[in-house]
Write a protein that holds these residues in place. Structure first.
Motif, PDB file in Angstrom:
ATOM      1  N   THR A  78       6.687   4.493  -4.804  1.00 23.91           N
ATOM      2  CA  THR A  78       5.999   3.225  -4.604  1.00 23.91           C
ATOM      3  C   THR A  78       6.971   2.073  -4.884  1.00 23.91           C
ATOM      4  O   THR A  78       7.767   2.135  -5.809  1.00 23.91           O
ATOM      5  N   GLN A  81       6.123  -4.807  -3.204  1.00 21.12           N
ATOM      6  CA  GLN A  81       5.871  -5.401  -1.890  1.00 21.12           C
ATOM      7  C   GLN A  81       6.130  -6.904  -1.989  1.00 21.12           C
ATOM      8  O   GLN A  81       5.232  -7.703  -2.266  1.00 21.12           O
ATOM      9  N   ASN A 117      -3.016  -5.332   2.508  1.00 22.74           N
ATOM     10  CA  ASN A 117      -1.817  -4.493   2.580  1.00 22.74           C
ATOM     11  C   ASN A 117      -1.602  -3.992   4.001  1.00 22.74           C
ATOM     12  O   ASN A 117      -1.343  -2.809   4.238  1.00 22.74           O
ATOM     13  N   GLU A 122       3.038   0.451   5.100  1.00 31.49           N
ATOM     14  CA  GLU A 122       1.988   0.837   4.161  1.00 31.49           C
ATOM     15  C   GLU A 122       0.788   1.428   4.899  1.00 31.49           C
ATOM     16  O   GLU A 122      -0.285   0.821   4.973  1.00 31.49           O
ATOM     17  N   SER A 125      -2.546   2.117   1.158  1.00 35.99           N
ATOM     18  CA  SER A 125      -2.357   0.908   0.357  1.00 35.99           C
ATOM     19  C   SER A 125      -1.570   1.168  -0.916  1.00 35.99           C
ATOM     20  O   SER A 125      -1.086   0.234  -1.554  1.00 35.99           O
ATOM     21  N   ARG A 127       1.258   2.691  -1.069  1.00 41.23           N
ATOM     22  CA  ARG A 127       2.696   2.791  -0.791  1.00 41.23           C
ATOM     23  C   ARG A 127       3.474   1.651  -1.437  1.00 41.23           C
ATOM     24  O   ARG A 127       4.619   1.824  -1.836  1.00 41.23           O
TER      25      ARG A 127
END
Length: 346
Positions: A78, A81, A117, A122, A125, A127
């Protein structure tokens, strides 16, 4: 192979002996994808692992062979973002950017993508992990400071509340920078980069945007949390949003795969206005501008209870006001500037 084994042995020690819940891997982009996949597969499934994807590899051979490296689309863990961060409150590389929360209506479309997201990398969500600020960069209080990017001299609290509201009504995992919830500022650090002479030579201080090598500006000022203070009020705002997120109604934010219609958008012509109904259970009306804004929309049937006004979030008892209860059907509402209002369906 021995380095890879050593990394795993260290992580297993922290998990099995020290009892940690997970790892945030600094400069993860400098570690090869194969090693991270090996580590991920060798640790317990419920362990949290996330890290920075955007750091360029230091090995010149890797830089010369991009296929050896990885980024968001093929991240083995992960990742932060940063596109969501930029939409909500602006890039950390330009403190003058304020994002949608700070009144930049031009960021509304990007904010809608960030909330759901909806990024190509992605498919799930989980990720990526969304956030507002982090230790390396501008504290949110300094980003939205009233004077000289110094949150110690006053903060645009409405912008901070809206940014927090956006983050905590987005889907997928989030990370919160310690102290942001109580308006922690790095205002004691110099605004610009400076060099200081020492007996062993000059030391470079990067300034208020990155206080990695100074001490006092990074301290938590717990004395600021006096009852009735702006810091205490902001802490309670975050506390209420977190309670909403982990509540029964907040299940709509804790989803792995996001249906196409999970967010039903309300987009008045004025771009500093944004509304959305999430999973048919949570209604948000936000106004990041300075003037009242009008929302006209169709609300799903049911009884809706207001849990947030411009200053308070209380998902248990709700808040009082002329719109404390809504019924499904056509709505015509005026929302004050600098407001983040939330209702939940009973």
């Amino acid at each position: 192979p021995m380095v890879r084994r050593w990394i795993l042995d260290q992580m297993l020690h922290w998990v099995e002996v020290m009892g940690v819940d997970g790892f945030r891997i600094d400069l993860a982009g400098q570690i090869d994808e194969e090693t991270l996949r090996y580590v991920r597969a060798s640790l317990p499934e419920d362990l949290i692992i996330y890290g920075e994807p955007w750091i360029a590899p230091s090995d010149p051979d890797v830089r010369a062979n991009p296929a050896w490296s990885w980024y968001k689309s093929d991240a083995p863990i992960t990742f932060f973002q940063d596109d969501a961060r930029n939409a909500f409150k602006g890039s950390p590389f330009d403190v003058e950017e304020r994002g949608w929360a700070g009144g930049d209506g031009g960021s509304r479309d990007a904010t809608m993508v960030a909330l759901r997201n909806g990024y190509a990398e992605e498919a799930r969500s989980t990720r990526g992990i969304s956030y507002l600020d982090i230790h390396d960069n501008w504290a949110l209080a300094d980003r939205y400071a009233l004077h000289d990017h110094n949150g110690l001299e006053g903060v645009d609290e409405a912008a901070v509340r809206i940014a927090a509201g956006l983050l905590l009504t987005s889907v997928g995992p989030v990370v919160i920078h310690g102290g942001t919830e109580m308006l922690r500022s790095k205002g004691l650090a110099p605004l610009e980069h400076v060099a200081r002479a020492t007996a062993s030579g000059p030391i470079q201080f990067k300034g208020r945007d990155d206080t990695y090598n100074v001490r006092v500006p990074n301290r938590f000022q717990w004395s600021g949390l006096a009852p009735g203070s702006p810091q205490a009020s902001m802490r309670d705002w975050w506390r209420g949003l977190l309670a909403l997120r982990v509540s029964e109604a907040g299940k709509v934010f804790r989803v792995d795969q996001v249906p196409t219609d999970h967010y039903r958008w309300i987009t008045p012509e004025t771009e500093t206005l944004l509304g959305y109904v999430v999973g048919g259970q949570v209604l948000v009306l936000a106004n990041s501008g300075g003037s009242p804004g009008r929302f006209r929309f169709e609300l799903p049937q049911g009884s809706w209870r207001q849990v947030s006004d411009a200053h308070e979030v209380d998902p248990v008892n709700g808040v009082e006001g002329p719109s404390a209860t809504l019924s499904g059907g056509p709505q015509d509402m005026t929302v004050p500037g600098g407001s983040f209002l939330v209702w939940v369906r009973n």
